[in-house]
Design a protein around this motif. Sequence first.
Motif, PDB file in Angstrom:
ATOM      1  N   GLU A 111       0.858  -1.181   0.000  1.00  0.00           N
ATOM      2  CA  GLU A 111       0.000   0.000   0.000  1.00  0.00           C
ATOM      3  C   GLU A 111       0.897   1.235   0.000  1.00  0.00           C
ATOM      4  N   GLN A 112       0.384   2.298  -0.624  1.00  0.00           N
ATOM      5  CA  GLN A 112       1.164   3.534  -0.732  1.00  0.00           C
ATOM      6  C   GLN A 112       0.296   4.724  -0.348  1.00  0.00           C
ATOM      7  N   GLY A 113       0.969   5.785   0.161  1.00  0.00           N
ATOM      8  CA  GLY A 113       0.253   6.988   0.574  1.00  0.00           C
ATOM      9  C   GLY A 113       0.906   8.245   0.052  1.00  0.00           C
ATOM     10  N   ARG A 114       0.591   9.364   0.696  1.00  0.00           N
ATOM     11  CA  ARG A 114       1.029  10.689   0.236  1.00  0.00           C
ATOM     12  C   ARG A 114       2.544  10.742   0.000  1.00  0.00           C
ATOM     13  N   GLY A 115       2.920  11.357  -1.133  1.00  0.00           N
ATOM     14  CA  GLY A 115       4.325  11.551  -1.468  1.00  0.00           C
ATOM     15  C   GLY A 115       4.944  10.374  -2.187  1.00  0.00           C
ATOM     16  N   GLU A 116       4.236   9.255  -2.265  1.00  0.00           N
ATOM     17  CA  GLU A 116       4.772   8.090  -2.982  1.00  0.00           C
ATOM     18  C   GLU A 116       4.282   8.110  -4.436  1.00  0.00           C
ATOM     19  N   PHE A 117       4.854   7.226  -5.243  1.00  0.00           N
ATOM     20  CA  PHE A 117       4.563   7.258  -6.678  1.00  0.00           C
ATOM     21  C   PHE A 117       4.458   5.849  -7.236  1.00  0.00           C
ATOM     22  N   PHE A 118       3.892   5.752  -8.429  1.00  0.00           N
ATOM     23  CA  PHE A 118       3.803   4.467  -9.118  1.00  0.00           C
ATOM     24  C   PHE A 118       3.651   4.721 -10.618  1.00  0.00           C
ATOM     25  N   GLY A 119       3.874   3.688 -11.402  1.00  0.00           N
ATOM     26  CA  GLY A 119       3.698   3.787 -12.855  1.00  0.00           C
ATOM     27  C   GLY A 119       4.972   3.949 -13.630  1.00  0.00           C
ATOM     28  N   GLU A 120       6.144   3.948 -12.958  1.00  0.00           N
ATOM     29  CA  GLU A 120       7.388   4.237 -13.673  1.00  0.00           C
ATOM     30  C   GLU A 120       7.934   3.049 -14.455  1.00  0.00           C
ATOM     31  N   ILE A 121       7.636   1.805 -14.015  1.00  0.00           N
ATOM     32  CA  ILE A 121       8.256   0.639 -14.661  1.00  0.00           C
ATOM     33  C   ILE A 121       7.805   0.505 -16.113  1.00  0.00           C
ATOM     34  N   GLY A 122       6.509   0.602 -16.358  1.00  0.00           N
ATOM     35  CA  GLY A 122       6.005   0.488 -17.724  1.00  0.00           C
ATOM     36  C   GLY A 122       6.576   1.545 -18.644  1.00  0.00           C
ATOM     37  N   LEU A 123       6.852   2.754 -18.094  1.00  0.00           N
ATOM     38  CA  LEU A 123       7.398   3.841 -18.903  1.00  0.00           C
ATOM     39  C   LEU A 123       8.880   3.622 -19.186  1.00  0.00           C
ATOM     40  N   LEU A 124       9.628   3.236 -18.162  1.00  0.00           N
ATOM     41  CA  LEU A 124      11.072   3.078 -18.331  1.00  0.00           C
ATOM     42  C   LEU A 124      11.421   1.903 -19.229  1.00  0.00           C
ATOM     43  N   HIS A 125      10.634   0.799 -19.138  1.00  0.00           N
ATOM     44  CA  HIS A 125      10.946  -0.415 -19.895  1.00  0.00           C
ATOM     45  C   HIS A 125      10.049  -0.619 -21.114  1.00  0.00           C
ATOM     46  N   ASP A 126       9.119   0.326 -21.321  1.00  0.00           N
ATOM     47  CA  ASP A 126       8.216   0.275 -22.477  1.00  0.00           C
ATOM     48  C   ASP A 126       7.485  -1.062 -22.542  1.00  0.00           C
TER      49      ASP A 126
END
Length: 555
Positions: free
Chosen positions: A491-506
């Motif tokens: 679980e993640q809360g304020r100040g955290e992020f997600f979604g970078e893997i699909g962008l970095l590795h296409d």
Amino acid sequence: MGRTGAVLRETGSSLTLVFSNPRLRRVQLALLASLVGDLAYATAVTVWAYGVGGATAVGIWTAVRMAAAAVTAPLGAAVADRVSRRGLMLATDAIRAVLVGLAAISLVTGLGDPAAVFVLATLAGLLTAPFRSAQRAWMPSLCSHPSELTASNAASGTLESIAFFVGPAIGGLLLVVADVPTVFVLNVITFGVSFALVLAVRTPEREVLGDDVEPDAGAREGFLGELSAGFRLVGRDRDLRLVTGEVCAQTFVGGASKVFLVVIAVEVLRTGASGVGFLDAVLGVGAVLGGLAAIARSSRQRLGVDMTVGVLLWSVPLVLISLVPVPAVAIAALVVVGAANPVVDVNLDTIVQRMTPDALMARVFGALDTCYIATGALGSLVMPYLLHAVGLRWSLVAVATPVAVVALLGLRRMHELDGRLRPPPALDLVRGVGLFAPLTQAVQETIARALVPIPLASGDVVIRMGDVADAFFLIESGRVRVTQGDVVLREQGRGEFFGEIGLLHDVPRTATVTAIEDTLVQRLDRGAFLAAVTGRSRSLAEEVAATRLAHRGDA
């Protein structure tokens, strides 16, 4: 008293903000040391040149120095955008110290002829613009917030005003009690102090936004393209054109002032031409006061409007002198003109730093310096003809009125510019993300402005496993759950992020992210994210992605 106390408190707070940052403190003191020595040295060279060849020698040396500076400013700025700004400041300090030292040796030993000293003095002066361009372009990387940058520029402007007052005074005093070579030696020492202070500054390599400049753009553009890049950017940006136009109008009057101050001393103060030194001191006092006022206003972030007011204050007092040409009015008016100078300079530097890509910043400053030197020279050339044609009073009106018109016509646009420069609401959120920490302030602001808020109710799916990866997400409030099938990864809360893997590795999304309470996320589209994560920031993103993949989780 209440208003004065508030101004003093704001000034103290801004100075504390700047000087509590060790990197900013060292760079500010390096600038002060460099300028004080440089101006003391320039005073000594002027006195020496007068002794060698009279007013003609002084005039020729001044004209050659200004013309050469106008030509070489873009060259030095282009270098500042291609090498370490810290390294360039160190190099210019060291080279200037050697050149001035050689000039001192030449005078003491009598081995060199006057032409050699003139050449050494001119070469040392030419390196002042690259030093200043590098320093101004470096400042955003040393600041952590727009208010700190504005306060830092205000402090620089105040120190510069102090230097313009103190440097010539020290030079003049040493000429009375010692001689010209002594002033040259002082300048070598001040360059050494500046060098030591800059050397003590440690900062990571700057990051630039990929869309701002391509890595091999300089190679494809060639030498002239490199030099003209700053001019082209100013030409493309409507706001930068307006800012440049206003300040060119101000520097035209500044150039004219080199002539009309002498006439004011003769015709209004009745002191003779020597009274121009007193008037320079009056301008210096005003500059110190204006610098303190700029520091006090730095937290308000009204950069465009304040700069326009500063330009206007280069105009109105001159009209007042023309209407009431008496000593008291002239002195009071010139204090105001002196105060206007740092108000213009401080806000100008901050506007350019906030609007310009880091990779081009020094070249933009170099382009502006060339424009200002050219318009200043034009003002000094035009003013004698105006004085001959219509006299002092109408000449002051003639140079002041166009400046006032330019400032007033641009005032509405400057209000809009302040809106453009206002820090975006999500800036603190962006600055708190480790991936974006190595980026310059300008790039962080670009990211913050590109964010799109998306409110989510509990149970809403943000991204689904197998979907196309088209965005990066920051959590502003609430909480989300990351899952793969029935497996809860985290679980993640304020100040955290997600979604970078699909962008970095296409690759498609490798997990599903669902809001588990009312949540607000900020969406950054694929292009903006990939443009931002370059260099060190990209490495950090790859490390996070690798860690999450090792634990079977997309972020």
